[in-house]
Each structure stands twice: as C-alpha cells, then as structure tokens.
Design a protein around this motif. Sequence first.
Motif, PDB file in Angstrom:
ATOM      1  N   SER A  86      -4.801  -0.601   3.984  1.00 21.08           N
ATOM      2  CA  SER A  86      -4.439  -1.788   3.212  1.00 21.08           C
ATOM      3  C   SER A  86      -3.288  -1.494   2.266  1.00 21.08           C
ATOM      4  CB  SER A  86      -5.648  -2.257   2.396  1.00 21.08           C
ATOM      5  OG  SER A  86      -5.275  -3.266   1.476  1.00 21.08           O
ATOM      6  N   GLY A  87      -2.496  -2.510   2.011  1.00 23.10           N
ATOM      7  CA  GLY A  87      -1.425  -2.403   1.035  1.00 23.10           C
ATOM      8  C   GLY A  87      -1.951  -2.198  -0.378  1.00 23.10           C
ATOM      9  N   LYS A  88      -3.248  -2.433  -0.589  1.00 24.13           N
ATOM     10  CA  LYS A  88      -3.866  -2.141  -1.884  1.00 24.13           C
ATOM     11  C   LYS A  88      -3.911  -0.637  -2.125  1.00 24.13           C
ATOM     12  CE  LYS A  88      -7.126  -6.017  -1.660  1.00 24.13           C
ATOM     13  NZ  LYS A  88      -8.551  -6.354  -1.506  1.00 24.13           N
ATOM     14  N   LYS A  89      -4.000   0.119  -1.043  1.00 22.65           N
ATOM     15  CA  LYS A  89      -4.212   1.569  -1.148  1.00 22.65           C
ATOM     16  C   LYS A  89      -2.951   2.389  -0.903  1.00 22.65           C
ATOM     17  CE  LYS A  89      -8.936   1.082   0.580  1.00 22.65           C
ATOM     18  NZ  LYS A  89      -9.859   1.409   1.675  1.00 22.65           N
ATOM     19  N   ALA A  90      -1.979   1.827  -0.207  1.00 21.90           N
ATOM     20  CA  ALA A  90      -0.809   2.624   0.175  1.00 21.90           C
ATOM     21  C   ALA A  90       0.447   1.774   0.194  1.00 21.90           C
ATOM     22  CB  ALA A  90      -1.027   3.240   1.548  1.00 21.90           C
ATOM     23  N   ASP A  91       1.575   2.421  -0.071  1.00 21.01           N
ATOM     24  CA  ASP A  91       2.880   1.798   0.109  1.00 21.01           C
ATOM     25  C   ASP A  91       3.293   2.118   1.541  1.00 21.01           C
ATOM     26  OD1 ASP A  91       5.620   1.211   0.306  1.00 21.01           O
ATOM     27  OD2 ASP A  91       5.939   1.619  -1.817  1.00 21.01           O
ATOM     28  N   LYS A  92       3.082   1.176   2.432  1.00 20.44           N
ATOM     29  CA  LYS A  92       3.276   1.432   3.864  1.00 20.44           C
ATOM     30  C   LYS A  92       4.734   1.676   4.221  1.00 20.44           C
ATOM     31  CE  LYS A  92      -0.681  -1.479   4.996  1.00 20.44           C
ATOM     32  NZ  LYS A  92      -1.176  -2.532   5.894  1.00 20.44           N
ATOM     33  N   PHE A  93       5.640   1.056   3.492  1.00 19.83           N
ATOM     34  CA  PHE A  93       7.058   1.330   3.730  1.00 19.83           C
ATOM     35  C   PHE A  93       7.382   2.789   3.375  1.00 19.83           C
ATOM     36  CE2 PHE A  93       7.725  -3.323   3.731  1.00 19.83           C
ATOM     37  CZ  PHE A  93       8.583  -3.433   4.803  1.00 19.83           C
ATOM     38  N   GLU A  94       6.882   3.229   2.241  1.00 22.52           N
ATOM     39  CA  GLU A  94       7.167   4.599   1.811  1.00 22.52           C
ATOM     40  C   GLU A  94       6.572   5.621   2.777  1.00 22.52           C
ATOM     41  OE1 GLU A  94       6.098   7.532  -1.920  1.00 22.52           O
ATOM     42  OE2 GLU A  94       6.391   5.395  -2.336  1.00 22.52           O
ATOM     43  N   VAL A  95       5.325   5.413   3.168  1.00 23.49           N
ATOM     44  CA  VAL A  95       4.645   6.353   4.063  1.00 23.49           C
ATOM     45  C   VAL A  95       5.330   6.414   5.428  1.00 23.49           C
ATOM     46  CG1 VAL A  95       2.495   6.834   5.312  1.00 23.49           C
ATOM     47  CG2 VAL A  95       2.415   6.151   2.905  1.00 23.49           C
ATOM     48  N   SER A  96       5.724   5.261   5.952  1.00 24.78           N
ATOM     49  CA  SER A  96       6.324   5.202   7.291  1.00 24.78           C
ATOM     50  C   SER A  96       7.791   5.611   7.307  1.00 24.78           C
ATOM     51  CB  SER A  96       6.201   3.789   7.868  1.00 24.78           C
ATOM     52  OG  SER A  96       6.999   2.873   7.125  1.00 24.78           O
ATOM     53  N   GLY A  97       8.437   5.560   6.146  1.00 20.90           N
ATOM     54  CA  GLY A  97       9.854   5.869   6.079  1.00 20.90           C
ATOM     55  C   GLY A  97      10.746   4.723   6.521  1.00 20.90           C
ATOM     56  N   LEU A  98      10.160   3.541   6.733  1.00 20.32           N
ATOM     57  CA  LEU A  98      10.945   2.374   7.143  1.00 20.32           C
ATOM     58  C   LEU A  98      11.439   1.621   5.910  1.00 20.32           C
ATOM     59  CD1 LEU A  98       8.810   1.194  10.187  1.00 20.32           C
ATOM     60  CD2 LEU A  98      10.876   2.599  10.172  1.00 20.32           C
ATOM     61  N   THR A  99      12.402   0.727   6.130  1.00 19.23           N
ATOM     62  CA  THR A  99      13.133   0.109   5.025  1.00 19.23           C
ATOM     63  C   THR A  99      12.801  -1.372   4.868  1.00 19.23           C
ATOM     64  OG1 THR A  99      14.955   1.584   5.624  1.00 19.23           O
ATOM     65  CG2 THR A  99      15.433  -0.181   4.044  1.00 19.23           C
ATOM     66  N   PRO A 100      12.304  -1.782   3.674  1.00 20.49           N
ATOM     67  CA  PRO A 100      12.088  -3.209   3.444  1.00 20.49           C
ATOM     68  C   PRO A 100      13.393  -3.917   3.120  1.00 20.49           C
ATOM     69  CG  PRO A 100      11.458  -1.977   1.495  1.00 20.49           C
ATOM     70  CD  PRO A 100      11.877  -0.965   2.527  1.00 20.49           C
ATOM     71  N   VAL A 101      13.565  -5.099   3.675  1.00 20.81           N
ATOM     72  CA  VAL A 101      14.730  -5.942   3.373  1.00 20.81           C
ATOM     73  C   VAL A 101      14.212  -7.276   2.861  1.00 20.81           C
ATOM     74  CG1 VAL A 101      16.748  -7.123   4.316  1.00 20.81           C
ATOM     75  CG2 VAL A 101      16.142  -4.846   5.152  1.00 20.81           C
ATOM     76  N   GLU A 102      14.767  -7.725   1.748  1.00 21.00           N
ATOM     77  CA  GLU A 102      14.378  -9.011   1.177  1.00 21.00           C
ATOM     78  C   GLU A 102      15.016 -10.142   1.979  1.00 21.00           C
ATOM     79  OE1 GLU A 102      14.687 -11.420  -3.084  1.00 21.00           O
ATOM     80  OE2 GLU A 102      15.424  -9.364  -2.919  1.00 21.00           O
ATOM     81  N   SER A 103      14.182 -11.031   2.495  1.00 27.51           N
ATOM     82  CA  SER A 103      14.698 -12.185   3.218  1.00 27.51           C
ATOM     83  C   SER A 103      15.535 -13.056   2.289  1.00 27.51           C
ATOM     84  CB  SER A 103      13.537 -13.015   3.793  1.00 27.51           C
ATOM     85  OG  SER A 103      13.996 -14.276   4.230  1.00 27.51           O
ATOM     86  N   GLU A 104      16.602 -13.609   2.823  1.00 28.82           N
ATOM     87  CA  GLU A 104      17.439 -14.527   2.044  1.00 28.82           C
ATOM     88  C   GLU A 104      16.900 -15.954   2.090  1.00 28.82           C
ATOM     89  OE1 GLU A 104      21.331 -14.167   3.672  1.00 28.82           O
ATOM     90  OE2 GLU A 104      21.601 -12.099   3.011  1.00 28.82           O
ATOM     91  N   LEU A 105      15.944 -16.202   2.996  1.00 25.47           N
ATOM     92  CA  LEU A 105      15.457 -17.560   3.212  1.00 25.47           C
ATOM     93  C   LEU A 105      14.044 -17.814   2.708  1.00 25.47           C
ATOM     94  CD1 LEU A 105      16.804 -18.121   6.837  1.00 25.47           C
ATOM     95  CD2 LEU A 105      17.820 -18.891   4.693  1.00 25.47           C
ATOM     96  N   VAL A 106      13.193 -16.779   2.751  1.00 23.08           N
ATOM     97  CA  VAL A 106      11.807 -16.950   2.333  1.00 23.08           C
ATOM     98  C   VAL A 106      11.424 -15.811   1.393  1.00 23.08           C
ATOM     99  CG1 VAL A 106      11.174 -18.176   4.446  1.00 23.08           C
ATOM    100  CG2 VAL A 106      10.860 -15.691   4.323  1.00 23.08           C
ATOM    101  N   ASP A 107      10.332 -16.008   0.668  1.00 15.63           N
ATOM    102  CA  ASP A 107       9.883 -15.036  -0.330  1.00 15.63           C
ATOM    103  C   ASP A 107       9.003 -13.969   0.334  1.00 15.63           C
ATOM    104  OD1 ASP A 107       9.440 -13.820  -2.760  1.00 15.63           O
ATOM    105  OD2 ASP A 107       8.018 -15.333  -3.479  1.00 15.63           O
ATOM    106  N   ALA A 108       9.652 -13.146   1.169  1.00 18.72           N
ATOM    107  CA  ALA A 108       8.930 -12.106   1.910  1.00 18.72           C
ATOM    108  C   ALA A 108       9.931 -11.077   2.442  1.00 18.72           C
ATOM    109  CB  ALA A 108       8.150 -12.724   3.068  1.00 18.72           C
ATOM    110  N   PRO A 109       9.472  -9.831   2.661  1.00 15.18           N
ATOM    111  CA  PRO A 109      10.341  -8.784   3.195  1.00 15.18           C
ATOM    112  C   PRO A 109      10.181  -8.636   4.705  1.00 15.18           C
ATOM    113  CG  PRO A 109       8.335  -7.789   2.409  1.00 15.18           C
ATOM    114  CD  PRO A 109       8.185  -9.278   2.200  1.00 15.18           C
ATOM    115  N   TYR A 110      11.156  -7.995   5.324  1.00 13.58           N
ATOM    116  CA  TYR A 110      11.004  -7.628   6.738  1.00 13.58           C
ATOM    117  C   TYR A 110      11.421  -6.178   6.930  1.00 13.58           C
ATOM    118  CZ  TYR A 110      16.035  -8.882   7.143  1.00 13.58           C
ATOM    119  OH  TYR A 110      17.393  -8.980   6.994  1.00 13.58           O
TER     120      TYR A 110
END
Length: 199
Positions: A86-110
Amino acid sequence: MKESIGPRTLGFPTPVFIVGSYDDKGKPNIMNAAAAGMCCLVPPCIYVSLREATYTYHNIMKRKAFTVSIPPEKYVVEADYFGLTSGKKADKFEVSGLTPVESELVDAPYVNEFPVILECKLKETVNLGSHNMFIGEVLDLKVDKEVLIDITSKSGKKLNRIDPEKFLPLIFDLSTRNYYKLGEKIGDGFSDGSKLLKK
C-alpha cells in the motif's frame, strides 16, 4: 462437454492498469488494479474497480481524478510490486526507481517510463459490492512516439494509432494470477468478418 466452475469474472487478456493518484499531502501514489477496462466510446471512458480499503480509493474520492499508466512487458517486476503493498506503507515510485509526472489536465500523477497514459476526471462512482467502480472520462491519451504507427482510414484520412507490436503491453490474467506477453496479429478487425456478410 463443458464443466461448471461457478460464478466468476473473466476478462482475459487485459492490459495491466497502473492507477495514479495523489494523497492528502500531495505524495504521488500508484497501484496495480486487476479490475479495470474500457466502458464507453463517446465520451471515452474507462473504469477501475477498487476496494474501499485501498489507499487509492480514498485518493480518488478526494481528488476526483486519476491516471492510468500502461506498462510494457519489460516492467513486469515493477507492475507486480505496485499491487503488493500500500501507498500508506511505501513510496512506490522511490522503491521502483520510476518517475512520477504531474498531469497537466487532472489532479493525478502518471509513470514517465510507461509509454501509454490515460488522464481521467472522475465521472461517476458505482458501488457494486466488494468493489466500487470509478468511471473516468478520458481527457487525453498520451503516447510515446516510438510506439505509434500511421494508418490510413477507409476515407483516406491519416491516423496515429498505438502499434501493439512496438508497445508490447504487459497482459494480466486474473483467473491464473499470471502475466503474459501479447501474441502476434492473426486478423483484421471490422474486415475479416465481412466474408460472412455475403452468405
């Protein structure tokens, strides 16, 4: 003879849907959603069905938005991990080494490294039982140029489309809980069946 195995869902094959959302503090989170797919063409809509116990459920309810990042087959380890904690327990982006990008259209990352992204605003929520279905209206489909192919419609119009053989999407089968590769093309949609229209 067919054998009854009881009431169960079946949706194989389906691409893996990695759902992106922000929590209360603006931390980007992702999860692997097994119950997900397309549900409307006009307006374009997809759904993800989540249990209320998930972190993402509450993020979507508050932010009224989510993204879906579809991974290629080479990210099977990361994609599976996104469904194991769960995202409550871990920063999944950090653990996986993948990069979050802030959407320009909606309030969510990809996920930047995944070549196909759907940006969705929450259109409707339906309680179905164990899961709530979040219907998202797709505001944009973002695709890396490397997985696009130019095709020509019957009217002669040039169209950009995703080439599955370049994309190589990761496929999941819920009944066996296994990941698969996409197979080879064996027919032309909205075309091959026309042979039977003449009968």
